[in-house]
Design a protein around this motif. Sequence first.
Motif, PDB file in Angstrom:
ATOM      1  N   ASN A 665      38.090  46.477  33.206  1.00 53.88           N
ATOM      2  CA  ASN A 665      37.945  46.648  34.651  1.00 53.88           C
ATOM      3  C   ASN A 665      39.155  47.319  35.301  1.00 53.88           C
ATOM      4  O   ASN A 665      39.510  47.027  36.442  1.00 53.88           O
ATOM      5  CB  ASN A 665      37.618  45.318  35.334  1.00 53.88           C
ATOM      6  N   SER A 666      39.781  48.251  34.583  1.00 53.80           N
ATOM      7  CA  SER A 666      40.899  49.015  35.145  1.00 53.80           C
ATOM      8  C   SER A 666      40.499  49.738  36.420  1.00 53.80           C
ATOM      9  O   SER A 666      41.321  49.905  37.338  1.00 53.80           O
ATOM     10  CB  SER A 666      41.414  50.038  34.129  1.00 53.80           C
ATOM     11  N   ALA A 667      39.269  50.206  36.488  1.00 58.63           N
ATOM     12  CA  ALA A 667      38.813  50.941  37.672  1.00 58.63           C
ATOM     13  C   ALA A 667      38.824  50.068  38.914  1.00 58.63           C
ATOM     14  O   ALA A 667      38.907  50.579  40.035  1.00 58.63           O
ATOM     15  CB  ALA A 667      37.410  51.494  37.431  1.00 58.63           C
ATOM     16  N   ARG A 668      38.752  48.756  38.746  1.00 55.24           N
ATOM     17  CA  ARG A 668      38.769  47.836  39.883  1.00 55.24           C
ATOM     18  C   ARG A 668      40.142  47.207  40.109  1.00 55.24           C
ATOM     19  O   ARG A 668      40.598  47.088  41.242  1.00 55.24           O
ATOM     20  CB  ARG A 668      37.743  46.717  39.672  1.00 55.24           C
ATOM     21  N   ARG A 669      40.798  46.842  39.015  1.00 52.56           N
ATOM     22  CA  ARG A 669      41.984  46.000  39.178  1.00 52.56           C
ATOM     23  C   ARG A 669      43.285  46.672  38.772  1.00 52.56           C
ATOM     24  O   ARG A 669      44.344  46.053  38.837  1.00 52.56           O
ATOM     25  CB  ARG A 669      41.789  44.705  38.388  1.00 52.56           C
ATOM     26  N   GLY A 670      43.220  47.919  38.331  1.00 48.60           N
ATOM     27  CA  GLY A 670      44.436  48.673  38.062  1.00 48.60           C
ATOM     28  C   GLY A 670      45.361  47.989  37.078  1.00 48.60           C
ATOM     29  O   GLY A 670      44.966  47.646  35.964  1.00 48.60           O
ATOM     30  N   VAL A 671      46.622  47.755  37.494  1.00 54.40           N
ATOM     31  CA  VAL A 671      47.628  47.192  36.587  1.00 54.40           C
ATOM     32  C   VAL A 671      47.340  45.744  36.230  1.00 54.40           C
ATOM     33  O   VAL A 671      47.959  45.194  35.322  1.00 54.40           O
ATOM     34  CB  VAL A 671      49.041  47.312  37.194  1.00 54.40           C
ATOM     35  N   ASN A 672      46.401  45.100  36.921  1.00 51.18           N
ATOM     36  CA  ASN A 672      46.039  43.712  36.628  1.00 51.18           C
ATOM     37  C   ASN A 672      44.732  43.600  35.845  1.00 51.18           C
ATOM     38  O   ASN A 672      44.138  42.530  35.775  1.00 51.18           O
ATOM     39  CB  ASN A 672      45.906  42.924  37.937  1.00 51.18           C
ATOM     40  N   ALA A 673      44.323  44.686  35.241  1.00 47.15           N
ATOM     41  CA  ALA A 673      43.023  44.731  34.576  1.00 47.15           C
ATOM     42  C   ALA A 673      42.968  43.820  33.356  1.00 47.15           C
ATOM     43  O   ALA A 673      43.981  43.519  32.724  1.00 47.15           O
ATOM     44  CB  ALA A 673      42.709  46.168  34.163  1.00 47.15           C
ATOM     45  N   HIS A 674      41.753  43.400  33.040  1.00 49.75           N
ATOM     46  CA  HIS A 674      41.445  42.722  31.780  1.00 49.75           C
ATOM     47  C   HIS A 674      40.607  43.684  30.950  1.00 49.75           C
ATOM     48  O   HIS A 674      39.698  44.332  31.475  1.00 49.75           O
ATOM     49  CB  HIS A 674      40.649  41.441  32.017  1.00 49.75           C
ATOM     50  N   MET A 675      40.889  43.767  29.657  1.00 48.86           N
ATOM     51  CA  MET A 675      40.148  44.724  28.840  1.00 48.86           C
ATOM     52  C   MET A 675      40.025  44.261  27.395  1.00 48.86           C
ATOM     53  O   MET A 675      40.869  43.526  26.874  1.00 48.86           O
ATOM     54  CB  MET A 675      40.832  46.090  28.884  1.00 48.86           C
ATOM     55  N   ALA A 676      38.933  44.714  26.769  1.00 50.78           N
ATOM     56  CA  ALA A 676      38.715  44.505  25.334  1.00 50.78           C
ATOM     57  C   ALA A 676      39.127  45.777  24.616  1.00 50.78           C
ATOM     58  O   ALA A 676      38.538  46.838  24.841  1.00 50.78           O
ATOM     59  CB  ALA A 676      37.256  44.180  25.060  1.00 50.78           C
ATOM     60  N   TYR A 677      40.131  45.694  23.761  1.00 49.96           N
ATOM     61  CA  TYR A 677      40.596  46.856  23.011  1.00 49.96           C
ATOM     62  C   TYR A 677      39.933  46.879  21.642  1.00 49.96           C
ATOM     63  O   TYR A 677      39.818  45.854  20.974  1.00 49.96           O
ATOM     64  CB  TYR A 677      42.115  46.809  22.837  1.00 49.96           C
ATOM     65  N   GLY A 678      39.501  48.073  21.239  1.00 51.11           N
ATOM     66  CA  GLY A 678      38.853  48.214  19.938  1.00 51.11           C
ATOM     67  C   GLY A 678      37.368  48.458  20.037  1.00 51.11           C
ATOM     68  O   GLY A 678      36.664  48.451  19.021  1.00 51.11           O
ATOM     69  N   ALA A 679      36.868  48.710  21.266  1.00 53.18           N
ATOM     70  CA  ALA A 679      35.439  48.933  21.447  1.00 53.18           C
ATOM     71  C   ALA A 679      35.107  50.412  21.276  1.00 53.18           C
ATOM     72  O   ALA A 679      35.793  51.277  21.806  1.00 53.18           O
ATOM     73  CB  ALA A 679      35.013  48.466  22.839  1.00 53.18           C
ATOM     74  N   ASN A 680      34.051  50.682  20.552  1.00 49.80           N
ATOM     75  CA  ASN A 680      33.511  52.031  20.406  1.00 49.80           C
ATOM     76  C   ASN A 680      32.079  51.887  19.873  1.00 49.80           C
ATOM     77  O   ASN A 680      31.663  50.783  19.493  1.00 49.80           O
ATOM     78  CB  ASN A 680      34.386  52.892  19.483  1.00 49.80           C
ATOM     79  N   PRO A 681      31.286  52.948  19.851  1.00 46.61           N
ATOM     80  CA  PRO A 681      29.888  52.803  19.413  1.00 46.61           C
ATOM     81  C   PRO A 681      29.722  52.264  17.997  1.00 46.61           C
ATOM     82  O   PRO A 681      28.732  51.573  17.711  1.00 46.61           O
ATOM     83  CB  PRO A 681      29.349  54.234  19.531  1.00 46.61           C
ATOM     84  N   ALA A 682      30.656  52.553  17.107  1.00 49.01           N
ATOM     85  CA  ALA A 682      30.545  52.048  15.736  1.00 49.01           C
ATOM     86  C   ALA A 682      30.657  50.534  15.692  1.00 49.01           C
ATOM     87  O   ALA A 682      29.899  49.856  14.987  1.00 49.01           O
ATOM     88  CB  ALA A 682      31.610  52.691  14.851  1.00 49.01           C
TER      89      ALA A 682
END
Length: 743
Positions: A665-682
């Motif tokens: 949600n970087s588009a909403r929360r910027g530097v306070n974002a929460h994210m899942a790293y390692g996601a891709n279609p595979a």
Amino acid sequence: MGPVARLSRLAHIFFMNRKEKAYLKELAASGMFDPVYYKGAYPGINPLFRRMPMRHYVIFGEKRGFRPNPDFSPHAYLRFNPDVAKLNEAPFRHYIRAGQFEDRITKDLPPSFNLEQIEMPVLRFDPDRKIARFAVVAHVYYHDLWPEFAERLARLEDADLYVTLTYRGEESDALADQIRAEFPGAVVVPTPNRGRDILPFLMLVNAGALDGYEAVCKIHTKKSPHREDGAEWRRHLIGGILPDEGLEPLLERFVADDRAAFWVADGQHYTGTEWWGSNFEVTRDLMRRLEIEIDRDTLSFPAGSIYWIKPLMVGLLKGLCLNEQHFEPEQAQVDGTLAHALERGMGFLAMEADQAVLQTSELKAGGAGPKTGQGGAPLRPAFTSAFYLPQFHPIAENDAWWGKGFTEWRGVTTARPAFDGHTQPLLPSDLGYYDLRVTEVMGQQADLARDAGIDAFCVYHYWFDGRRVLEQPLDRLLTRPEIDFPFYLCWANESWRRNWDGLSGEVLLNQSYAEGFEAKLVEDSLPYMRDPRYVRPDGTRPRFVIYRPEDMPDPAASVARMRQHWRDAGIEVELGAVCFHVSGENPVAEDLFDFWIEMPPHGMVTQDDYLFGGPEGDKMGRDIRGGFRGLVYDYNRVIANSQSEDYVSQLPQNTICGVMPSWDNSARRGVNAHMAYGANPARFAIWLRQLADTRLAGSYRQELFLNAWNEWAEKAVLEPSLTYGDLYLRVLRAQIGAASPRN
């Protein structure tokens, strides 16, 4: 050579003279001799000598002009440095002692540097054009080898031909005309001399030329002047995947094998870290463009850049978003370039998808075999839903809170990566920056979803004690009965807050649950439920979902009143709720609802899964930009957690299992974002496949829920993007069993 001479050569390897021993010691200490390269470049060396390649070079190889590494030619060194020739010293020994510090020329520079420079062409292909089952992409650098290629290509059936030509002026123009005459349907594209055969291939990939094929064959005019057997090696590489006889059954087996990512000739699946050369760092940075982390201790890849490749791999290549500017100018490099890194990266793409590089003999023997845990046909969902956000149009409330004309597209376009490998921004492609007041867009979305196997959209319903917001898309849909948009409602009953999470921050729009709200909410839902497009997954009852039931002051009483109001209107409703990750003030009994919806990542992230911002701080080990202070967790750990016994045992029995393509949600929360790293279609494909093996049979009515269709500001998106095109949808179609359309 007679037996005495052969015996003498053999003895020489073991009994070197004093000068040769000293040279051998210097050579070993320099670290400049590459034994892996040496043995690969000169396969004709006696098997015994191959066990001692450095000794062979000192005694025999250098005199014959063999290279100790890709970047040093003894003959060229003497030719460009005649003063060294007068010293009567071994050329590489001189380079080790002095030449490397004097920036002396070490190899021939090919005449390609004098080629006429042209711009990389901009290509466009009609995605609805008629195509064959297969495609062959041939890159022609050495124009004199085209007749050899033409003879082999003429035997192919049901394959479209794409030819890229390294441009050499009139010579290339004439050859292009010849190819078009010999193969009237071929696409022939002159290209600048950059990126070897890799960049021209990516040019076609990025333009969508290779979309829709069941498999693509990639070949090129490989001479490999650094090898003694260059021509023989090329014929082996190409003949191994385009054999004179028996291609059709092998190709059908390759296509049918869902474990196969690449098909190469025998001997071209390289494994072992000795093949890294100077390419690890570049390969690591390259793979991070897809959020793939690699290990120096692992290497497995299709060598030679001649192979058949599957659609998922083609899609991942497109996701790298590489163009001409990323590739180094040609300087006769034989290692350490982006092209060399990408050759190795192909293997990591296959591993990311839990797929394999198959050699011809392996394919003949039966292929890669079934995936782990898969016996027979995989289980398919009986019904698939996707959360749908109707936010993408301006409203007065958002104008007041966020600025005139605000929609979430504003945040989506301004999101920026917080570290290398953070794939932001993610931007739309096929549907563009749509406005959902244009109802035709919803029809286009439904067509895409239906083709991928999605049965219905679960549309957020924003209702605050009778006040509606973001209602225009569905209200306009009701006036357009010709648009086939299957849907049902999810009452998003949390208060709107400025920090977007619904849990904290300034309240913008309060959910007060005024007395009698249940009757008003039910009354508001009736026009939608009476629309023939409103979905009844069990064939009888229209479905309604409550996002946060525990936020209601008295959940049990409110649910009972809602059910009764629907019955009074003549409707028996299938009522569900979302399994949320934070408990509300008022606990809800499991049996209050007909079903529950699992909504990743809610409840699936543990303290051990954080890569940044968790209890152990920064575990990513890379520069963090822009003052980022949010949370990063491991997408692959979420996949594992979703199937763990501890997690599943805590879910209500009547839960619909869920997956997410990504989350950020970087588009909403910027530097306070929460994210899942390692996601891709595979990895998304692997989650879907594993869920089918482990949990789908126990899911409520064998259903599947997707979070989400179009949450662009949370990067939980299945819609086509500039990064991956429609790859998420193609992966979904392959995994949940929708028929794959062609042409």
